[in-house]
Design a protein around this motif. Structure first.
Motif, mmCIF file in Angstrom:
data_model
loop_
_atom_site.group_PDB
_atom_site.id
_atom_site.type_symbol
_atom_site.label_atom_id
_atom_site.label_comp_id
_atom_site.label_asym_id
_atom_site.label_seq_id
_atom_site.Cartn_x
_atom_site.Cartn_y
_atom_site.Cartn_z
ATOM 1 N N ALA A 74 0.827 -1.212 0.000
ATOM 2 C CA ALA A 74 0.000 0.000 0.000
ATOM 3 C C ALA A 74 0.859 1.258 0.000
ATOM 4 C CB ALA A 74 -0.928 -0.005 1.212
ATOM 5 N N GLU A 75 1.938 1.251 0.776
ATOM 6 C CA GLU A 75 2.781 2.447 0.867
ATOM 7 C C GLU A 75 3.500 2.722 -0.439
ATOM 8 O OE1 GLU A 75 2.823 4.665 3.179
ATOM 9 O OE2 GLU A 75 1.450 3.566 4.479
ATOM 10 N N ILE A 76 3.895 1.676 -1.153
ATOM 11 C CA ILE A 76 4.521 1.876 -2.461
ATOM 12 C C ILE A 76 3.543 2.542 -3.421
ATOM 13 C CG2 ILE A 76 5.412 0.673 -4.504
ATOM 14 C CD1 ILE A 76 6.660 -1.368 -2.550
ATOM 15 N N LEU A 77 2.298 2.050 -3.439
ATOM 16 C CA LEU A 77 1.282 2.655 -4.309
ATOM 17 C C LEU A 77 0.991 4.094 -3.898
ATOM 18 C CD1 LEU A 77 -1.174 -0.355 -4.717
ATOM 19 C CD2 LEU A 77 0.195 0.701 -6.518
ATOM 20 N N ARG A 78 0.980 4.344 -2.593
ATOM 21 C CA ARG A 78 0.712 5.706 -2.127
ATOM 22 C C ARG A 78 1.837 6.649 -2.548
ATOM 23 N NH1 ARG A 78 -3.458 8.916 0.241
ATOM 24 N NH2 ARG A 78 -2.389 10.888 0.565
ATOM 25 N N ARG A 79 3.099 6.199 -2.427
ATOM 26 C CA ARG A 79 4.216 7.046 -2.866
ATOM 27 C C ARG A 79 4.148 7.287 -4.373
ATOM 28 N NH1 ARG A 79 7.078 3.989 1.059
ATOM 29 N NH2 ARG A 79 7.902 2.532 -0.490
ATOM 30 N N ALA A 80 3.756 6.266 -5.118
ATOM 31 C CA ALA A 80 3.623 6.441 -6.565
ATOM 32 C C ALA A 80 2.529 7.458 -6.892
ATOM 33 C CB ALA A 80 3.320 5.103 -7.230
ATOM 34 N N PHE A 81 1.439 7.434 -6.147
ATOM 35 C CA PHE A 81 0.367 8.426 -6.315
ATOM 36 C C PHE A 81 0.913 9.838 -6.140
ATOM 37 C CE2 PHE A 81 -2.318 11.094 -3.534
ATOM 38 C CZ PHE A 81 -3.333 11.441 -4.412
ATOM 39 N N GLU A 82 1.709 10.033 -5.100
ATOM 40 C CA GLU A 82 2.247 11.361 -4.824
ATOM 41 C C GLU A 82 3.243 11.792 -5.890
ATOM 42 O OE1 GLU A 82 3.726 10.619 -0.939
ATOM 43 O OE2 GLU A 82 1.759 10.829 0.033
ATOM 44 N N LEU A 83 4.062 10.869 -6.357
ATOM 45 C CA LEU A 83 5.042 11.192 -7.395
ATOM 46 C C LEU A 83 4.375 11.552 -8.721
ATOM 47 C CD1 LEU A 83 7.722 8.447 -6.682
ATOM 48 C CD2 LEU A 83 8.072 10.921 -6.513
ATOM 49 N N LEU A 84 3.282 10.890 -9.038
ATOM 50 C CA LEU A 84 2.552 11.229 -10.261
ATOM 51 C C LEU A 84 2.068 12.673 -10.206
ATOM 52 C CD1 LEU A 84 0.501 7.966 -10.945
ATOM 53 C CD2 LEU A 84 2.331 8.913 -12.353
ATOM 54 N N HIS A 85 1.579 13.108 -9.056
ATOM 55 C CA HIS A 85 1.130 14.493 -8.928
ATOM 56 C C HIS A 85 2.315 15.459 -9.015
ATOM 57 C CE1 HIS A 85 -3.210 14.470 -8.245
ATOM 58 N NE2 HIS A 85 -3.034 13.289 -7.671
ATOM 59 N N GLU A 86 3.447 15.081 -8.429
ATOM 60 C CA GLU A 86 4.618 15.952 -8.490
ATOM 61 C C GLU A 86 5.097 16.142 -9.931
ATOM 62 O OE1 GLU A 86 7.705 14.494 -5.980
ATOM 63 O OE2 GLU A 86 6.423 14.473 -4.184
ATOM 64 N N ARG A 87 4.933 15.107 -10.758
ATOM 65 C CA ARG A 87 5.439 15.152 -12.129
ATOM 66 C C ARG A 87 4.335 15.334 -13.161
ATOM 67 N NH1 ARG A 87 9.710 10.114 -11.224
ATOM 68 N NH2 ARG A 87 10.759 11.112 -9.475
ATOM 69 N N ALA A 88 3.210 15.822 -12.716
ATOM 70 C CA ALA A 88 2.034 15.902 -13.588
ATOM 71 C C ALA A 88 2.292 16.701 -14.856
ATOM 72 C CB ALA A 88 0.849 16.490 -12.821
ATOM 73 N N ASP A 89 2.987 17.820 -14.757
ATOM 74 C CA ASP A 89 3.211 18.660 -15.940
ATOM 75 C C ASP A 89 4.058 17.936 -16.984
ATOM 76 O OD1 ASP A 89 1.708 20.712 -14.939
ATOM 77 O OD2 ASP A 89 3.406 21.958 -14.326
ATOM 78 N N ASP A 90 5.127 17.300 -16.550
ATOM 79 C CA ASP A 90 6.001 16.601 -17.497
ATOM 80 C C ASP A 90 5.287 15.410 -18.135
ATOM 81 O OD1 ASP A 90 7.963 18.395 -16.911
ATOM 82 O OD2 ASP A 90 9.298 16.979 -15.895
ATOM 83 N N ILE A 91 4.587 14.641 -17.314
ATOM 84 C CA ILE A 91 3.873 13.472 -17.846
ATOM 85 C C ILE A 91 2.786 13.915 -18.814
ATOM 86 C CG2 ILE A 91 2.389 11.519 -17.243
ATOM 87 C CD1 ILE A 91 3.925 11.371 -14.568
ATOM 88 N N ALA A 92 2.047 14.967 -18.457
ATOM 89 C CA ALA A 92 0.975 15.460 -19.326
ATOM 90 C C ALA A 92 1.525 15.972 -20.650
ATOM 91 C CB ALA A 92 0.192 16.559 -18.611
ATOM 92 N N ALA A 93 2.675 16.627 -20.600
ATOM 93 C CA ALA A 93 3.270 17.146 -21.835
ATOM 94 C C ALA A 93 3.653 16.006 -22.776
ATOM 95 C CB ALA A 93 4.491 17.999 -21.505
ATOM 96 N N ILE A 94 4.252 14.953 -22.232
ATOM 97 C CA ILE A 94 4.620 13.801 -23.061
ATOM 98 C C ILE A 94 3.364 13.104 -23.573
ATOM 99 C CG2 ILE A 94 5.591 11.471 -22.947
ATOM 100 C CD1 ILE A 94 7.674 13.639 -23.336
ATOM 101 N N MET A 95 2.357 12.976 -22.737
ATOM 102 C CA MET A 95 1.112 12.328 -23.162
ATOM 103 C C MET A 95 0.472 13.087 -24.315
ATOM 104 S SD MET A 95 -2.342 11.484 -20.951
ATOM 105 C CE MET A 95 -1.389 11.270 -19.467
#
Length: 488
Positions: A74-95
């Motif tokens: 659960a904690e790994i998934l939770r950290r991944a959730f937070e990292l996705l939000h931190e990198r939202a701009d970069d991920i969205a730009a590539i998408m």
């Protein structure tokens, strides 16, 4: 927006047992920007041997991952959730660069997709069993829910992040390892997702990714390996049926989210302005390239003229362009094949008698753009009434009675999503109960929600993703009988 710094940091190989590396033989394939046709970068073109190494890694990691404490998963998934939000701009730009949707929508997908990691981080610690006794009192019955085992995940190009998290999230929460085959057209978002999971602390071998110019070259070895115990696929019904046939050979557990042909019903007591906004959302989201997109708009005669006029005005005013450009509301279609298919469907409908209220043609120039389109007087023999359009085209058909509306809505082999606008709640619920689909949007143009079970009936698939039932797709029941020593 300059994507160079983001692209330079991308890992673009195959990801096997915690390591990025080149594909066997160094083979590569190109990823292109549908707004310009330009090459964004090249990625690994995985081989059969790459695929076999990936499934072997997943198999080797399965026992340890299943034994990992639910809270740790659960904690790994939770950290991944937070990292996705931190990198939202970069991920969205590539998408946006690889798929075409407007940047704002890509950011919305990152937020939506991340939510599956948060949701299933909470479900990981709530996998319950049961303990009771047999009816004759002679046995104690212990029932547990255990991970099904290594899973094959195949994701589509239209929601490259959310379809990944919606499958990976419950699999990891349940204690399953996975092999992932992202769509050839949009792999870069998946690569960024894998890096997020790795940084979040995911052990080696738990998630493995192989991209390829040939899906069969990767998926068939996985299916025939004898290691995988489940497949989850999102894509066309035709491919899904073939995968189910393959899965039958090893009696593999399957989840299939397949084709859609969503009806959008507007009753004569509906708030027309709300219905128009809902139709824009249900039809134009993701450039119309969504399995839940409103494919057939059925409007009751009393409000048909007003609804059609207002929808044409609203859709006709939407700004078309590169999804990375400021103010863009509709981006390009994903490739030339998709553009040609949409144009062919519209041309055939017009030749059969449909009227174009707005749009109706390709937009000349670079990229794969089709003008946002509204059609009326669409005849029964128009192909776009029975096939998914997967583009920014809204065909309107007029009906008279409630029974006629239901007959039209259910007149398809698909049953994924439906939409209904109606003020009378008793009438609305009665209609919703008669609609044959796994999801119904009642006075809303958006049905997708991580807390709700996503899936369809009929030829739209098997199983559900998301919601409290989503993790069940990755679990098996085990029953242990315990004799009672002092039973009478």
């Amino acid at each position: 927006m300059d994507l160079t710094p983001i692209i330079e940091k991308l890992n673009t190989g195959v990801f096997i047992n915690g390591q990025w590396r080149d594909a066997e033989g160094g083979r590569t394939l190109e990823v292109r920007n549908p707004a310009t046709g330009a090459v964004i970068t090249t990625i690994a073109d995985g081989s059969e041997n790459d695929a076999l190494e990936a499934i072997a890694a997943a198999g080797a990691a399965q026992a340890d991952w299943a034994a990992t404490a639910p809270r740790e998963r659960a904690e790994i998934l939770r950290r991944a959730f937070e990292l996705l939000h931190e990198r939202a701009d970069d991920i969205a730009a590539i998408m946006t660069a690889e798929m075409g949707k407007p940047f704002a929508e890509s950011k919305g997908e990152v937020a939506y997709g991340a939510e599956f990691f948060r949701w299933f981080s909470e479900e990981a610690v709530r996998v319950h069993g049961d303990f009771t006794q047999s009816t004759d009192g002679k046995n104690r019955l212990m029932i547990s829910r255990e991970p099904v085992g290594p899973c094959i995940l195949i994701t589509p190009w239209n929601f490259p992040l959310a379809m990944g998290t919606r499958k990976i999230g419950p699999a990891l929460a349940a204690g399953c390892t996975v092999v992932l085959k992202p769509a050839q057209l949009t792999p870069l978002t998946s690569f960024m997702l894998v890096d997020v999971l790795r940084e979040a602390g995911l052990p080696d071998g738990v998630v493995n990714v192989v991209t390829s110019s040939s899906a069969r070259r990767v998926v068939t070895p996985w299916m025939e390996s004898g290691i995988a115990r489940k497949i989850s696929f999102t894509g066309s019904t035709e491919v899904g049926v073939n995968l189910m046939k393959q899965a039958a050979e090893t009696v593999m557990k399957t989840s299939m989210e397949l084709g859609g042909n969503a009806p959008f019903l507007v009753m004569d007591d509906a708030d027309v302005d709300d219905a128009v906004e809902g139709a824009v959302l249900a039809k134009m989201r993701n450039n119309g390239e969504a399995c839940t997109a409103a494919n057939r708009l059925y409007v009751q005669r009393g409000v048909a003229e007003e609804f059609s006029r207002k929808l044409a005005e609203r859709i006709g005013s939407m700004k078309v362009g590169d999804g990375l450009a400021e103010g863009t509301q509709v981006g390009p279609l994903v490739d030339q094949d998709q553009l040609d298919k949409v144009a062919e469907l519209v041309d055939q409908a017009v030749e059969a008698g449909a009227t174009v209220l707005t749009g109706g043609k390709k937009i000349e120039g670079d990229g794969y753009f089709f003008a946002p389109t509204v059609l009326t007087d669409v005849p029964e023999n128009a192909t776009l009434r029975v096939e998914e359009i997967f583009g920014p085209v809204a065909p309107i058909v007029v009906f008279d009675t409630d029974d006629e509306a239901i007959e039209l809505a259910n007149g398809t082999e698909y049953g994924l999503a439906s939409y209904l606008y109606c003020k009378d709640i008793d009438r609305a619920l009665a209609l919703a109960e008669r609609i044959e689909s796994g999801m119904v949007g009642l006075n809303t143009g958006l049905v997708s929600n991580p807390a709700a079970p996503f899936g369809g009936v009929k030829q739209s698939g098997l199983g559900r993703e998301g919601g409290s039932t989503g993790i069940d797709e990755y679990l098996e029941l085990k029953y242990v009988a315990l004799p009672r020593a002092n039973a009478r």
